[in-house]
Design a protein around this motif. Structure first.
Motif, PDB file in Angstrom:
ATOM      1  N   GLU A 249      -2.543  42.518  28.547  1.00 28.65           N
ATOM      2  CA  GLU A 249      -1.199  42.826  29.033  1.00 28.65           C
ATOM      3  C   GLU A 249      -1.242  43.416  30.422  1.00 28.65           C
ATOM      4  O   GLU A 249      -2.249  44.009  30.811  1.00 28.65           O
ATOM      5  CB  GLU A 249      -0.557  43.845  28.085  1.00 28.65           C
ATOM      6  N   LEU A 250      -0.136  43.278  31.136  1.00 30.30           N
ATOM      7  CA  LEU A 250      -0.062  43.922  32.454  1.00 30.30           C
ATOM      8  C   LEU A 250       1.235  44.706  32.600  1.00 30.30           C
ATOM      9  O   LEU A 250       2.246  44.420  31.951  1.00 30.30           O
ATOM     10  CB  LEU A 250      -0.213  42.899  33.589  1.00 30.30           C
ATOM     11  N   VAL A 254       6.376  49.554  39.214  1.00 34.17           N
ATOM     12  CA  VAL A 254       7.690  50.082  38.809  1.00 34.17           C
ATOM     13  C   VAL A 254       7.667  50.471  37.327  1.00 34.17           C
ATOM     14  O   VAL A 254       8.208  51.505  36.926  1.00 34.17           O
ATOM     15  CB  VAL A 254       8.813  49.053  39.083  1.00 34.17           C
ATOM     16  N   THR A 255       7.018  49.635  36.512  1.00 32.43           N
ATOM     17  CA  THR A 255       6.944  49.931  35.078  1.00 32.43           C
ATOM     18  C   THR A 255       6.105  51.180  34.816  1.00 32.43           C
ATOM     19  O   THR A 255       6.474  52.039  34.003  1.00 32.43           O
ATOM     20  CB  THR A 255       6.333  48.735  34.320  1.00 32.43           C
ATOM     21  N   ILE A 256       4.959  51.256  35.492  1.00 37.55           N
ATOM     22  CA  ILE A 256       4.098  52.429  35.338  1.00 37.55           C
ATOM     23  C   ILE A 256       4.908  53.700  35.588  1.00 37.55           C
ATOM     24  O   ILE A 256       4.867  54.657  34.805  1.00 37.55           O
ATOM     25  CB  ILE A 256       2.896  52.347  36.313  1.00 37.55           C
ATOM     26  N   ARG A 319       1.743  50.458  27.092  1.00 35.93           N
ATOM     27  CA  ARG A 319       2.394  49.146  27.154  1.00 35.93           C
ATOM     28  C   ARG A 319       3.603  49.078  26.223  1.00 35.93           C
ATOM     29  O   ARG A 319       4.654  48.551  26.570  1.00 35.93           O
ATOM     30  CB  ARG A 319       1.366  48.057  26.812  1.00 35.93           C
ATOM     31  N   ARG A 320       3.418  49.639  25.016  1.00 41.10           N
ATOM     32  CA  ARG A 320       4.513  49.590  24.038  1.00 41.10           C
ATOM     33  C   ARG A 320       5.717  50.403  24.503  1.00 41.10           C
ATOM     34  O   ARG A 320       6.853  50.089  24.186  1.00 41.10           O
ATOM     35  CB  ARG A 320       4.028  50.133  22.685  1.00 41.10           C
ATOM     36  N   GLY A 366       4.096  42.174  31.049  1.00 44.19           N
ATOM     37  CA  GLY A 366       3.897  40.803  30.607  1.00 44.19           C
ATOM     38  C   GLY A 366       2.596  40.573  29.916  1.00 44.19           C
ATOM     39  O   GLY A 366       1.700  41.424  29.872  1.00 44.19           O
ATOM     40  N   HIS A 367       2.546  39.389  29.325  1.00 45.83           N
ATOM     41  CA  HIS A 367       1.372  38.929  28.610  1.00 45.83           C
ATOM     42  C   HIS A 367       0.497  38.203  29.626  1.00 45.83           C
ATOM     43  O   HIS A 367       0.581  36.982  29.779  1.00 45.83           O
ATOM     44  CB  HIS A 367       1.805  38.023  27.464  1.00 45.83           C
TER      45      HIS A 367
END
Lengths: 453, 453
Positions: A249-250, A254-256, A319-320, A366-367
């Motif tokens: 996964e990545l 921004v998500t971090i 990730r979750r 994303g995967h």
């Protein structure tokens, strides 16, 4: 006698819901940009015979039918249509037959994905497909969208775990496809035509699924990268070195930061990319260590590997949390595009540029192993202006994926939301062939019209 | 102007063969029990445009078309039809695009299976599907039958290695399905409808295939069993213990003796069953050793494991020889049935009883890991009486598989040979749905009529 009264004479009254308050919860799925219609009724069949009766009635009366699982879809494929009925499969949730020796289980369509693995765990087995919604979404919905998840990179998508289907056709006939064998080439493979057909060709009422032995061991790694390019090099190198990740996964910068804002995980707020991966089997740790070497050689800023289950869980937790961290902080539109894996860095750069241009913040997870990204549009509100800007941004993201030999949907489906984009991916011949198959199976266009293709 | 003259005005003359001697080699496939028709012409297109022109001409003139790969099929799906044309894809055998980073290759349909792996070996990749005919059969034929092979038990059948197709439809339109991404749910999955459709829905002209990294190591075992039951217990135990065999084959006593008669391998002529298996990956030998433990615990008479490539090859050689040992010694009909894996011992006993009853010797080999058996009928001659007895014997074998929740074909297809058996496996609704899809795509029934379903 009106249509609903006629139906009351055919099925037990308790499966017919017409109370507007009770129907409200069935009107939408999770595609916030798709307007929900006003259904005539919500139907809650308890068995295949009920579904068959409903479809005979629908054909006779010309009533439009929207099949529904748990309503977790993100493309509007289960959103109500004006004057139609919703057929919710939630009450058809039994396990019909478990064959632990042959690693198969036959379940009804309304069974929740996670319940399958729970039911077979004592036999040392699990059901691999694990869409993000696996704790609530149903097998029928998973089959209708050919749902993916984190374990697809090793175990394949929903399609790869189905051996046979029971389907109620538009005219109420019951179709049985496939069987209980791993290999089967007797006739056209109708099973695989119905998987991913988004409720447009029939209502899936049951499925024979393929299970796998629970891995004897699992190991996990995480690595952060200062640039998208170095992360991309790590991915290429992991797939060239012969290991088989079971998760890869990545998360982008921004998500971090969205996760870190939501719950302190001590993630590197400066990293351009975070990769989180797993391997399973007797040599799980050795495989993960090879992946970490790939990351280090590609220029990872930080990397860590563990075979400890608690530490593994903690790494995967980041990730979750991405979904929660964004949806609880902002109104969020979750996109779903795919590209050949090596094009991920280009797609991520383009998404960042789109965000810059449109002023819509985008957090992308994303995967990575499958080249399948979920850019999440983080919106200030859901005003009309904002919605429109979100749609335009999503359009740019889809165009970017197509420009990189990609797809406008990797695992969420076309539903209603993405239909206007399909002609950019498929040519006229492909659209005509799809329409001709639809017409052959549902000539009156009663099953989820306007969805899927 | 007759039909062939009209065609000559549309495509280069050199692609049209009408000389009876030259056509002879294209009239039959390897299904000896199916009578070959007399074709009007054999057409050898060099490009997709030729195929499109041919199909437009066929639709205009009402000419029946039999698409053909290498003609290695065992069900008569590529056998000539009276007054029709054969479209052989042998000249369309180029590699259009290799993408080693993303593990994909686009090839034309006439490329021989083994050539794919040879072309990508330098990139550290291989193409997993390996039907017994892989050295001569074509990718197009493999796709049309959804061909299997020995590596399916780990890597899946042909279906699992295809991402997209180029197809010429009955009316000459060119259809492109799928794409270059691993995951893709944009519209109905036409790719998977065409895989296994045996040339009845369109002519596959090219495919984007998924490759895998060449395993870093492979190990092999062989084990003999005094009874079918002990061999069956070993299989169950291998699949319960969490290893992933990359090959898991069986040979029954008749086959062991046929091989030993053909070439001395020092096989145990008394054994009821011989299992030959492989694992690959970094822990290949450890996995194989676990499989050997399973065999020993189940009561194997003899077992051996090796990680040495030459010794591995020797063990696999016995299995590979089975086909030659029988076909070179006897006229042979190769059957193809499947059951849930745990039913294999029952199926093998029933096959032995059928052989006893009908007086037809049957040597059975098979892909044990997938529950897919090839009972080979060893005939004294091909007289009419013998053929009839062989057909009756094959009928009993199909009935036995169906009685054990199985299929009448695991990987060879229905073709023409097995069509009369299909109604015993599929009910009227399934047959009607197949016919309606066929009608939607090929309304004049020009593409391989009477085959496949």
């Amino acid at each position: 006698m009106n249509r609903i009264e006629e139906l009351r004479s055919l099925v037990p009254a308790e499966i017919i819901v017409t109370d507007p308050d009770m129907m409200e919860g069935y009107r939408s799925d999770k595609a916030d940009l798709v307007a929900a219609g006003k259904p005539l009724a919500v139907l809650r069949p308890r068995c295949t015979a009920h579904v068959a009766t409903i479809m005979k009635w629908a054909t006779k009366t010309g009533t439009v039918v929207v099949p529904r699982g748990a309503g977790t879809g993100l493309s509007g494929g289960a959103t109500a249509l004006d004057g139609g009925v919703i057929v919710t499969m939630e009450r058809m949730n039994s396990i019909r037959r478990l064959d632990p020796t042959n690693h198969t289980v036959e379940v009804e369509a309304g069974l929740v994905n996670a319940e399958v693995s729970r039911a077979v765990a004592d036999s040392g087995l699990f059901y691999p497909p694990d869409p993000g919604s696996f704790e609530v979404s149903t097998i029928g919905g998973n089959l209708a969208t050919n749902a993916g998840g984190m374990r697809c990179v090793k175990y394949g998508v929903t399609r790869n775990s189905v051996l046979g289907l029971e389907i109620v056709l538009a005219d109420g006939r019951i179709l049985r496809t496939g069987g209980q064998t791993i290999k089967n080439v007797a006739g056209l493979d109708l099973t695989h035509l119905f998987v991913g057909s988004e409720g447009t060709l029939g209502i899936i009422t049951a499925a024979t699924l393929r299970l796998r032995p629970t891995p004897v061991a699992t190991a996990t790694f995480a690595a952060t990268f200062p640039t998208l390019e170095s992360g991309g090099r790590a991915l290429d190198s992991i797939f060239a070195c012969g290991v088989t990740p079971s998760v890869l996964e990545l998360m982008d910068n921004v998500t971090i930061n969205a996760v870190e804002d939501y719950q302190r995980m001590d993630l590197d707020r400066e990293a351009a990319l975070l990769l989180i991966g797993q391997a399973d089997g007797t040599d799980a740790l050795a495989q993960v260590e090879r992946m970490v070497s790939c990351c280090d050689d590609a220029g990872a800023a930080l990397s860590v590997a563990t075979a400890d289950p608690a530490e593994s869980e903690l790494l995967l937790q980041a990730r979750r949390l991405a979904g929660w961290a964004t949806t609880e902080q902002y109104p969020t539109i979750i996109e779903d595009v795919g590209v050949p894996r090596s094009r991920l860095p280009e797609l991520l750069s383009t998404i960042a540029a789109i965000s810059e241009d449109t002023g819509v913040r985008i957090a992308t997870v994303g995967h990575a192993g499958d080249g399948n990204l979920h850019p999440m549009l983080l919106l200030p509100d859901l005003d009309d202006d904002t919605r429109q800007r979100a749609m335009q941004t999503a359009d740019h993201v889809c165009a970017a994926a197509l420009a990189l030999d990609g797809t406008i949907t990797g695992e969420h489906g076309i539903g209603e939301l993405k239909r206007h984009w399909l002609p950019y991916q498929l040519d006229n011949t492909a659209l005509q062939v799809q329409a001709s198959i639809k017409h052959a199976l549902d000539p009156a266009n009663l099953l989820n019209p306007g969805r899927g293709f």
